[in-house]
Design a protein around this motif. Structure first.
Motif, short mmCIF file in Angstrom:
data_model
loop_
_atom_site.label_atom_id
_atom_site.label_comp_id
_atom_site.label_asym_id
_atom_site.label_seq_id
_atom_site.Cartn_x
_atom_site.Cartn_y
_atom_site.Cartn_z
N ASN A 212 51.07 140.29 30.85
CA ASN A 212 51.91 140.48 32.05
C ASN A 212 51.83 139.29 32.99
OD1 ASN A 212 52.86 142.94 31.18
ND2 ASN A 212 51.32 144.12 32.29
N SER A 213 50.66 138.66 33.08
CA SER A 213 50.56 137.47 33.95
C SER A 213 51.36 136.31 33.37
CB SER A 213 49.09 137.09 34.18
OG SER A 213 48.51 136.55 33.03
N PHE A 214 51.43 136.20 32.06
CA PHE A 214 52.27 135.18 31.44
C PHE A 214 53.75 135.45 31.71
CE2 PHE A 214 48.66 133.83 28.82
CZ PHE A 214 48.84 132.46 28.84
N ILE A 215 54.13 136.70 31.61
CA ILE A 215 55.53 137.06 31.90
C ILE A 215 55.86 136.73 33.35
CG2 ILE A 215 57.17 138.98 32.11
CD1 ILE A 215 56.60 138.14 29.21
N ALA B 248 55.32 122.89 40.62
CA ALA B 248 54.09 123.64 40.94
C ALA B 248 53.98 124.89 40.07
CB ALA B 248 54.06 124.01 42.42
N VAL B 249 55.07 125.64 39.93
CA VAL B 249 54.98 126.85 39.11
C VAL B 249 54.88 126.50 37.62
CG1 VAL B 249 56.03 128.38 40.81
CG2 VAL B 249 57.48 127.31 39.09
N VAL B 250 55.49 125.39 37.20
CA VAL B 250 55.33 124.93 35.82
C VAL B 250 53.87 124.56 35.56
CG1 VAL B 250 55.88 123.07 34.18
CG2 VAL B 250 57.72 124.25 35.39
N LYS B 251 53.25 123.89 36.53
CA LYS B 251 51.84 123.52 36.39
C LYS B 251 50.97 124.77 36.23
CE LYS B 251 48.07 121.69 39.08
NZ LYS B 251 47.70 121.33 40.43
N ASN C 282 48.96 125.52 32.87
CA ASN C 282 47.51 125.71 32.92
C ASN C 282 47.12 127.01 32.24
OD1 ASN C 282 47.02 123.32 34.24
ND2 ASN C 282 46.83 124.25 36.26
N ARG C 283 47.87 128.05 32.52
CA ARG C 283 47.59 129.34 31.92
C ARG C 283 47.75 129.28 30.40
NH1 ARG C 283 49.63 134.08 35.37
NH2 ARG C 283 48.12 132.99 36.61
N CYS C 284 48.75 128.54 29.93
CA CYS C 284 48.99 128.40 28.48
C CYS C 284 47.90 127.59 27.79
CB CYS C 284 50.34 127.72 28.22
SG CYS C 284 51.78 128.74 28.46
N GLN C 285 47.33 126.65 28.49
CA GLN C 285 46.45 125.69 27.85
C GLN C 285 44.97 125.92 28.09
OE1 GLN C 285 48.25 122.20 29.56
NE2 GLN C 285 49.85 122.11 27.99
N MET C 286 44.61 126.75 29.07
CA MET C 286 43.20 126.97 29.39
C MET C 286 42.68 128.24 28.71
SD MET C 286 43.36 125.86 33.40
CE MET C 286 41.64 126.02 33.74
N PHE C 287 41.42 128.18 28.34
CA PHE C 287 40.78 129.32 27.72
C PHE C 287 40.49 130.39 28.77
CE2 PHE C 287 37.02 131.64 26.32
CZ PHE C 287 37.40 131.99 25.04
N PRO C 288 40.67 131.63 28.52
CA PRO C 288 41.09 132.32 27.31
C PRO C 288 42.60 132.55 27.23
CG PRO C 288 40.30 133.95 28.84
CD PRO C 288 40.16 132.60 29.51
N ALA D 197 48.47 133.05 24.89
CA ALA D 197 49.70 132.25 24.78
C ALA D 197 50.05 132.02 23.32
CB ALA D 197 49.52 130.92 25.51
N GLY D 198 49.07 131.65 22.52
CA GLY D 198 49.32 131.43 21.11
C GLY D 198 49.74 132.70 20.38
N MET D 199 49.11 133.80 20.74
CA MET D 199 49.39 135.08 20.09
C MET D 199 50.83 135.54 20.35
SD MET D 199 47.03 138.53 20.48
CE MET D 199 45.67 137.51 21.02
N PHE D 200 51.33 135.29 21.58
CA PHE D 200 52.65 135.77 21.97
C PHE D 200 53.67 134.64 22.11
CE2 PHE D 200 49.80 139.16 23.48
CZ PHE D 200 50.36 140.23 22.80
N HIS D 201 53.34 133.47 21.62
CA HIS D 201 54.26 132.31 21.56
C HIS D 201 54.74 131.84 22.93
CE1 HIS D 201 54.19 132.90 17.27
NE2 HIS D 201 54.57 134.17 17.42
N PHE D 202 53.86 131.84 23.91
CA PHE D 202 54.16 131.22 25.20
C PHE D 202 53.84 129.74 25.05
CE2 PHE D 202 53.21 135.60 26.54
CZ PHE D 202 54.35 135.87 27.30
#
Length: 186
Positions: free
Chosen positions: A23-26, A140-143, A147-153, A158-163
């Motif tokens: 949901n946070s990715f969405i 800013a929102v892209v950053k 960050n959310r897509c590239q930082m652990f966990p 992101a990888g699981m849901f193709h973000f």
């Protein structure tokens, strides 16, 4: 018995975390899309204003056809840009040609005194500030999203849901970062 309860509790916690992360990715992706749409509104307003500006200048600067044609061509390139990267590049070229157009206008005192030109120039100046602010917000929102897509966990979700990371709206060439030099001497 307790082993099953612990296992079920761990599975429930993982599922809750996964749902919250998704949901946070969405939410982040929607923020990126909203920011782009806002910026696009300002870019469209500028796009629509340019023909009026060019026509006003044409009446005074008949022998400045190359500069005027560059503005028209840059506007056409913006209209045909497909991706965010192409759009950013085209918009940056258009900004540069508009700076050149205003530099040319400095050579025509009667144009600078024309009320219609002054209003169009003021409107464009205001619009350029709105565009700059919307680009800052978009980046800013892209950053945050990237960050959310590239930082652990988050990268696991992101990888699981193709973000996938989004493209920033930025100036690509060093020439576009420079101020326009206007020389009225000689």
């Amino acid at each position: 018995m307790y082993g099953w309860i612990v296992l079920i509790a761990v599975v429930v916690i993982v599922l809750i975390w996964l749902a919250a992360s998704y949901n946070s990715f969405i939410r982040a992706r929607n923020n990126v899309e909203e920011a782009y749409a806002t910026m696009d509104v300002y870019l469209k307003k500028r796009f629509d204003l340019i023909p009026n500006l060019v026509e006003t200048v044409k009446g005074y600067a008949k022998h400045e056809k190359e500069t005027l044609q560059n503005v028209v061509d840059a506007r056409a390139a913006v209209g045909s840009a497909g991706s965010v990267a192409e759009r950013a590049k085209s918009e940056n070229v258009l900004s540069g040609t508009l700076k050149s157009l205003f530099a040319v206008a400095e050579n025509y005192p009667e144009l600078k005194a024309n009320q219609n030109f002054m209003e169009l120039q003021g409107e464009l100046r205001s619009m350029e500030q709105d565009i700059a602010n919307s680009r800052k917000y978009y980046n800013a929102v892209v950053k945050q999203y990237n960050n959310r897509c590239q930082m652990f966990p988050g990268n696991l979700v992101a990888g699981m849901f193709h973000f996938t990371p989004k493209t920033m709206f930025e100036v690509e060439s060093t020439e576009e970062r420079q101020n326009v030099h206007v020389d009225f001497g000689a």
